[in-house]
Design an enzyme around this catalytic site. Structure first.
Site, PDB file in Angstrom:
ATOM      1  CG  HIS A  22       2.113 -44.464   0.751  1.00  0.00           C
ATOM      2  ND1 HIS A  22       3.379 -43.960   0.864  1.00  0.00           N
ATOM      3  CD2 HIS A  22       1.679 -44.713   2.003  1.00  0.00           C
ATOM      4  CE1 HIS A  22       3.702 -43.891   2.145  1.00  0.00           C
ATOM      5  NE2 HIS A  22       2.691 -44.337   2.851  1.00  0.00           N
ATOM      6  CB  SER A  23       0.179 -44.706  -5.447  1.00  0.00           C
ATOM      7  OG  SER A  23      -0.433 -44.882  -6.692  1.00  0.00           O
TER       8      SER A  23
END
Length: 140
Positions: A22-23
């Protein structure tokens, strides 16, 4: 013999690794670690964040990372959590390739174990098992 059946040391071309997170920062930082630990011998691609750099996941980034990491010996795909699993599953379903495998393993520990082993020329099946086994490695 396809890449998933390959054995230790038998592959001249290393298995690629894709980090789905997600990052963007988390994925890039882990890629840097894996590159150092594998002496730069293992292709590691990242699919971190959304297409516009926000937190989340992107089908296009995952598909692009698989293509980037693929050198012909197969690709191990490691998601961090939640929707990264769903996004990666969609991409892999559309690719329909047995030599691109989504692995249920700890993101960092599984990636480290897989990258170190991939640098020795191990095959995809061995990397999958090693990444999964990382779940049982004690930290202390």
């Amino acid at each position: 013999m396809n890449a998933i059946d390959g054995g230790s040391g038998g592959s001249v071309t290393p298995v690629g690794i894709v980090l789905v997170s997600h990052s963007p920062d988390l994925a890039s930082g882990l890629r840097d670690l894996l590159t150092q630990l594998s002496a730069g011998l293992v292709p590691v691609a990242v699919a971190g964040g959304t297409d516009d750099g926000r937190l989340g996941t992107s089908y296009a980034l995952v598909a692009g990372a698989v293509a980037e990491a693929d050198r012909g010996a197969g690709v191990l795909v490691l998601p961090d959590l939640g929707s990264s699993v769903l996004t990666a599953r969609l991409v892999l379903e559309d690719l329909g390739r047995e030599d691109v495998v989504l692995v249920d393993a700890p993101f960092v520990e599984g990636a480290v174990a897989a990258a170190v082993l991939a640098s020795t020329g191990a095959g995809l099946a061995e990397l999958v098992a090693t990444a999964q086994d990382a779940r049982r490695m004690p930290k202390f």
